[in-house]
Design a protein around this motif. Structure first.
Motif, PDB file in Angstrom:
ATOM      1  N   PRO A 250       2.464  -7.981  -1.086  1.00  0.00           N
ATOM      2  CA  PRO A 250       3.231  -9.197  -1.398  1.00  0.00           C
ATOM      3  C   PRO A 250       4.400  -9.405  -0.454  1.00  0.00           C
ATOM      4  O   PRO A 250       4.709 -10.543  -0.075  1.00  0.00           O
ATOM      5  CB  PRO A 250       3.684  -8.993  -2.840  1.00  0.00           C
ATOM      6  CG  PRO A 250       3.574  -7.520  -3.085  1.00  0.00           C
ATOM      7  CD  PRO A 250       2.460  -7.033  -2.221  1.00  0.00           C
ATOM      8  N   ARG A 251       5.071  -8.338  -0.067  1.00  0.00           N
ATOM      9  CA  ARG A 251       6.180  -8.453   0.871  1.00  0.00           C
ATOM     10  C   ARG A 251       6.571  -7.065   1.356  1.00  0.00           C
ATOM     11  O   ARG A 251       6.407  -6.079   0.646  1.00  0.00           O
ATOM     12  CB  ARG A 251       7.388  -9.130   0.239  1.00  0.00           C
ATOM     13  CG  ARG A 251       7.819  -8.518  -1.088  1.00  0.00           C
ATOM     14  CD  ARG A 251       8.956  -9.287  -1.718  1.00  0.00           C
ATOM     15  NE  ARG A 251       9.233  -8.810  -3.062  1.00  0.00           N
ATOM     16  CZ  ARG A 251      10.337  -9.086  -3.728  1.00  0.00           C
ATOM     17  NH1 ARG A 251      11.275  -9.820  -3.174  1.00  0.00           N
ATOM     18  NH2 ARG A 251      10.518  -8.644  -4.953  1.00  0.00           N
ATOM     19  N   MET A 252       7.097  -7.015   2.575  1.00  0.00           N
ATOM     20  CA  MET A 252       7.625  -5.772   3.114  1.00  0.00           C
ATOM     21  C   MET A 252       9.120  -5.737   2.850  1.00  0.00           C
ATOM     22  O   MET A 252       9.842  -6.692   3.154  1.00  0.00           O
ATOM     23  CB  MET A 252       7.354  -5.692   4.620  1.00  0.00           C
ATOM     24  CG  MET A 252       5.881  -5.633   4.992  1.00  0.00           C
ATOM     25  SD  MET A 252       5.044  -4.120   4.439  1.00  0.00           S
ATOM     26  CE  MET A 252       5.914  -2.878   5.393  1.00  0.00           C
ATOM     27  N   LEU A 253       9.584  -4.656   2.259  1.00  0.00           N
ATOM     28  CA  LEU A 253      10.987  -4.539   1.892  1.00  0.00           C
ATOM     29  C   LEU A 253      11.653  -3.419   2.691  1.00  0.00           C
ATOM     30  O   LEU A 253      11.045  -2.371   2.912  1.00  0.00           O
ATOM     31  CB  LEU A 253      11.130  -4.245   0.393  1.00  0.00           C
ATOM     32  CG  LEU A 253      10.651  -5.354  -0.543  1.00  0.00           C
ATOM     33  CD1 LEU A 253      10.713  -4.891  -1.991  1.00  0.00           C
ATOM     34  CD2 LEU A 253      11.477  -6.613  -0.360  1.00  0.00           C
ATOM     35  N   PRO A 254      12.898  -3.622   3.094  1.00  0.00           N
ATOM     36  CA  PRO A 254      13.587  -2.561   3.838  1.00  0.00           C
ATOM     37  C   PRO A 254      13.948  -1.414   2.904  1.00  0.00           C
ATOM     38  O   PRO A 254      14.252  -1.634   1.724  1.00  0.00           O
ATOM     39  CB  PRO A 254      14.849  -3.264   4.351  1.00  0.00           C
ATOM     40  CG  PRO A 254      15.101  -4.361   3.359  1.00  0.00           C
ATOM     41  CD  PRO A 254      13.741  -4.819   2.912  1.00  0.00           C
ATOM     42  N   LEU A 341      14.228   0.992  -7.152  1.00  0.00           N
ATOM     43  CA  LEU A 341      14.034   2.435  -7.296  1.00  0.00           C
ATOM     44  C   LEU A 341      12.982   2.922  -6.308  1.00  0.00           C
ATOM     45  O   LEU A 341      13.145   3.975  -5.673  1.00  0.00           O
ATOM     46  CB  LEU A 341      13.623   2.755  -8.735  1.00  0.00           C
ATOM     47  CG  LEU A 341      13.483   4.237  -9.101  1.00  0.00           C
ATOM     48  CD1 LEU A 341      14.820   4.961  -8.945  1.00  0.00           C
ATOM     49  CD2 LEU A 341      12.960   4.389 -10.521  1.00  0.00           C
ATOM     50  N   MET A 342      11.911   2.162  -6.132  1.00  0.00           N
ATOM     51  CA  MET A 342      10.879   2.538  -5.178  1.00  0.00           C
ATOM     52  C   MET A 342      11.401   2.479  -3.750  1.00  0.00           C
ATOM     53  O   MET A 342      11.019   3.294  -2.901  1.00  0.00           O
ATOM     54  CB  MET A 342       9.655   1.635  -5.344  1.00  0.00           C
ATOM     55  CG  MET A 342       8.897   1.864  -6.648  1.00  0.00           C
ATOM     56  SD  MET A 342       7.278   1.047  -6.735  1.00  0.00           S
ATOM     57  CE  MET A 342       7.740  -0.672  -6.763  1.00  0.00           C
ATOM     58  N   GLN A 343      12.286   1.522  -3.467  1.00  0.00           N
ATOM     59  CA  GLN A 343      12.882   1.439  -2.125  1.00  0.00           C
ATOM     60  C   GLN A 343      13.727   2.668  -1.801  1.00  0.00           C
ATOM     61  O   GLN A 343      13.851   3.058  -0.639  1.00  0.00           O
ATOM     62  CB  GLN A 343      13.746   0.186  -2.006  1.00  0.00           C
ATOM     63  CG  GLN A 343      12.976  -1.112  -1.854  1.00  0.00           C
ATOM     64  CD  GLN A 343      13.910  -2.306  -1.814  1.00  0.00           C
ATOM     65  OE1 GLN A 343      14.261  -2.873  -2.839  1.00  0.00           O
ATOM     66  NE2 GLN A 343      14.329  -2.673  -0.611  1.00  0.00           N
ATOM     67  N   TYR A 364      -0.431  -1.830  -3.157  1.00  0.00           N
ATOM     68  CA  TYR A 364       0.098  -2.803  -2.200  1.00  0.00           C
ATOM     69  C   TYR A 364       1.618  -2.906  -2.293  1.00  0.00           C
ATOM     70  O   TYR A 364       2.301  -3.051  -1.276  1.00  0.00           O
ATOM     71  CB  TYR A 364      -0.556  -4.158  -2.425  1.00  0.00           C
ATOM     72  CG  TYR A 364      -2.038  -4.163  -2.115  1.00  0.00           C
ATOM     73  CD1 TYR A 364      -2.483  -4.060  -0.803  1.00  0.00           C
ATOM     74  CD2 TYR A 364      -2.984  -4.251  -3.123  1.00  0.00           C
ATOM     75  CE1 TYR A 364      -3.840  -4.045  -0.506  1.00  0.00           C
ATOM     76  CE2 TYR A 364      -4.335  -4.248  -2.835  1.00  0.00           C
ATOM     77  CZ  TYR A 364      -4.763  -4.145  -1.530  1.00  0.00           C
ATOM     78  OH  TYR A 364      -6.107  -4.134  -1.237  1.00  0.00           O
ATOM     79  N   GLU A 365       2.153  -2.835  -3.515  1.00  0.00           N
ATOM     80  CA  GLU A 365       3.612  -2.811  -3.648  1.00  0.00           C
ATOM     81  C   GLU A 365       4.180  -1.567  -2.985  1.00  0.00           C
ATOM     82  O   GLU A 365       5.210  -1.636  -2.295  1.00  0.00           O
ATOM     83  CB  GLU A 365       4.015  -2.852  -5.122  1.00  0.00           C
ATOM     84  CG  GLU A 365       3.975  -4.221  -5.733  1.00  0.00           C
ATOM     85  CD  GLU A 365       4.671  -4.283  -7.080  1.00  0.00           C
ATOM     86  OE1 GLU A 365       5.005  -5.384  -7.516  1.00  0.00           O
ATOM     87  OE2 GLU A 365       4.870  -3.212  -7.700  1.00  0.00           O
ATOM     88  N   GLY A 368       4.248  -1.824   0.743  1.00  0.00           N
ATOM     89  CA  GLY A 368       5.293  -2.736   1.179  1.00  0.00           C
ATOM     90  C   GLY A 368       6.662  -2.094   1.263  1.00  0.00           C
ATOM     91  O   GLY A 368       7.593  -2.676   1.844  1.00  0.00           O
ATOM     92  N   MET A 369       6.818  -0.909   0.679  1.00  0.00           N
ATOM     93  CA  MET A 369       8.098  -0.200   0.751  1.00  0.00           C
ATOM     94  C   MET A 369       8.270   0.563   2.067  1.00  0.00           C
ATOM     95  O   MET A 369       9.369   1.010   2.391  1.00  0.00           O
ATOM     96  CB  MET A 369       8.215   0.804  -0.408  1.00  0.00           C
ATOM     97  CG  MET A 369       8.129   0.176  -1.776  1.00  0.00           C
ATOM     98  SD  MET A 369       9.528  -0.879  -2.093  1.00  0.00           S
ATOM     99  CE  MET A 369       8.872  -1.936  -3.381  1.00  0.00           C
ATOM    100  N   GLY A 370       7.173   0.765   2.788  1.00  0.00           N
ATOM    101  CA  GLY A 370       7.257   1.525   4.026  1.00  0.00           C
ATOM    102  C   GLY A 370       7.522   3.000   3.805  1.00  0.00           C
ATOM    103  O   GLY A 370       7.976   3.698   4.718  1.00  0.00           O
TER     104      GLY A 370
END
Length: 456
Positions: A250-254, A341-343, A364-365, A368-370
């Motif tokens: 859904p999105r890539m988050l820093p 929390l996942m980030q 997928y989520e 997206g956290m890398g």
């Protein structure tokens, strides 16, 4: 609520009228509702007229607009299961119908050890094809009312529940339309609880699926494994009309800076189906005993319905393993807080055992956290293959013991400070990219000269 659509310019792709049948649609919290909205938004953004036919929700209007998307909610009719449940409440409590109602609704619930054959046969009929039978007829009537018979009608049914696909067979009257079926999970893969199955209903389930696949004009799957399984079973019936469109990232988050003195492991979800956390916990206990984190404190957060697995208290297992100062149960967090929390996590835990054809949407989520992912998944299943394609993650087999998981966990701990290079595969796995592929495929398939028209 009909809106006027201007005729397309000469040479442009004609606009179609999509009726998307999705039992789950936001604000329904079921994860399948997100896929339905993504599909609908992509179609609307491409200029098509989009209607959603979905199940009614408490305190939600029957008809509304979600941007340019028309949402029509239908009340469920009483199904055979409902009628039998009412009868049962009059004379007794419990039984397979009650058990079927509760199946899958709580991670701590465990199915009955024995059900008499007559009761199982009756329960199996109430779950044909699933426990959402009351949606079929009313959704079919709602879809028919939205069709105008001008050659622009496309029915798009997304499942599970697989009652959504039966809507295409039950559209009343003579309606000419094209029909796309979407598989978010396999249909007849044996995952339905045994106590709501019988030989007869298994045969009927497979027959209904064949009818849907033979009648539709296209088949969308969210995993390659489901596409391959359908082609293997159905052959030429579906081989030339299947496309793979993943749910996508859904999105890539820093990342958010983590505590350098703590190694944070996060699991978000529930312990259900075969998602057994005990092998991981045993491996974690071994690492904890030998202080395998180089002076950093281990902090494991289990977010969601995680206190039980198949009726067994996981808290008791945590205590037995001496992990009470390591493992924290977080029963519920707002989604935004869970994402944060996942980030912050150093490692994300994914359990996907014994579901080789499916990919948990949580994957997928996570991607997206890398962040690195430790996944317990079927060796040749879709989840393992996808994570290996992306690279940089730790995959153990679905049946691997704590010793194998311990080695993977130790490696993850040892390499946690190393810089991570984003995989080039991630760009094509973005949800927007996958939805663009879907629209492109639909435009090519449904606008082709001499395209199939289905009439009920």
């Amino acid at each position: 609520m009909e809106r006027n659509i201007a005729p397309p310019a000469e040479g442009a792709t004609p606009r179609l009228r999509y009726i998307v049948v999705a039992y789950h649609y936001p604000p329904d919290p079921a994860v399948g509702s997100l896929r339905a909205r993504n599909v609908a938004r992509a179609l609307a953004a491409a200029g098509h007229e989009v209607h959603i036919v979905t199940a009614a929700l408490p305190n939600v209007p029957a008809d509304s607009l979600d941007g340019d998307i028309h949402v029509h909610r239908v009340e469920l009719a009483a199904s055979l299961r409902d009628l039998l449940a009412r009868l049962k409440r009059l004379v007794s409590r419990g039984g397979p119908a009650a058990a079927a109602k509760d199946a899958g609704t709580g991670a701590g619930w465990k199915g009955p050890a024995h059900v008499s054959t007559p009761r199982r046969w009756i329960a199996a009929l109430t779950w044909l094809p699933d426990d959402r039978q009351g949606f079929i007829r009313r959704a079919a009537k709602a879809a028919a009312r939205l069709m105008q018979g001008d050659g622009r009608d496309v029915l798009y049914t997304t499942a599970p529940p697989f009652s959504d696909h039966l809507v295409g067979l039950f559209v009343p009257g003579r309606r000419t339309f094209q029909w796309i079926v979407e598989y978010r999970d396999p249909w007849n893969d044996g995952s339905k609880p045994w106590f709501v199955r019988s030989r007869l209903t298994d045969v009927l389930d497979r027959w209904v699926e064949r009818r849907c696949l033979a009648s539709c004009d296209g088949v969308v799957t969210v995993t390659k494994s489901v596409a391959d399984a359908l082609i293997d079973r159905m052959g030429p019936t579906v081989a030339d009309k299947v496309v793979l469109i993943r749910n996508g990232i859904p999105r890539m988050l820093p990342p958010i800076a983590a505590d350098p003195m703590t190694f944070l492991i996060v699991y978000a979800g529930s312990f259900y189906m075969r998602r057994d956390p005990k092998p991981f916990l045993a491996a974690l206990a071994s690492v904890h005993r030998r202080n395998g984190v180089g002076g950093r404190r281990l902090d494991v957060r289990l977010v969601g319905d995680c206190r039980f697995y198949e009726g067994e208290a996981i808290e008791a297992e945590v205590e037995r393993l001496g992990l009470t100062d390591v493992v924290t149960f977080v029963d519920w967090l707002p989604h935004a807080e869970t994402m944060k929390l996942m980030q912050r996590a150093d490692l994300l835990l994914l359990l996907a055992q014994c579901q080789p054809l499916s990919v948990p949407n949580k994957l997928y989520e996570y991607v997206g956290m890398g962040k690195p992912i430790l996944a317990a998944a079927d060796e040749e299943g879709e989840t393992a293959l996808l994570l290996r394609q992306i690279g940089g993650h730790y995959v153990v087999g679905a049946t691997d013991g704590p010793d194998v998981i311990e080695r993977a966990l130790t490696e993850a701990l040892a390499t946690s400070s190393m810089p991570r290079t984003p995989s080039p595969a991630l760009a094509g796995l973005a949800t927007d990219a996958q939805m663009a592929l879907l629209v492109q495929w639909l435009d090519g398939r449904l606008h082709r000269p001499g395209g199939v028209r289905r009439s009920t």
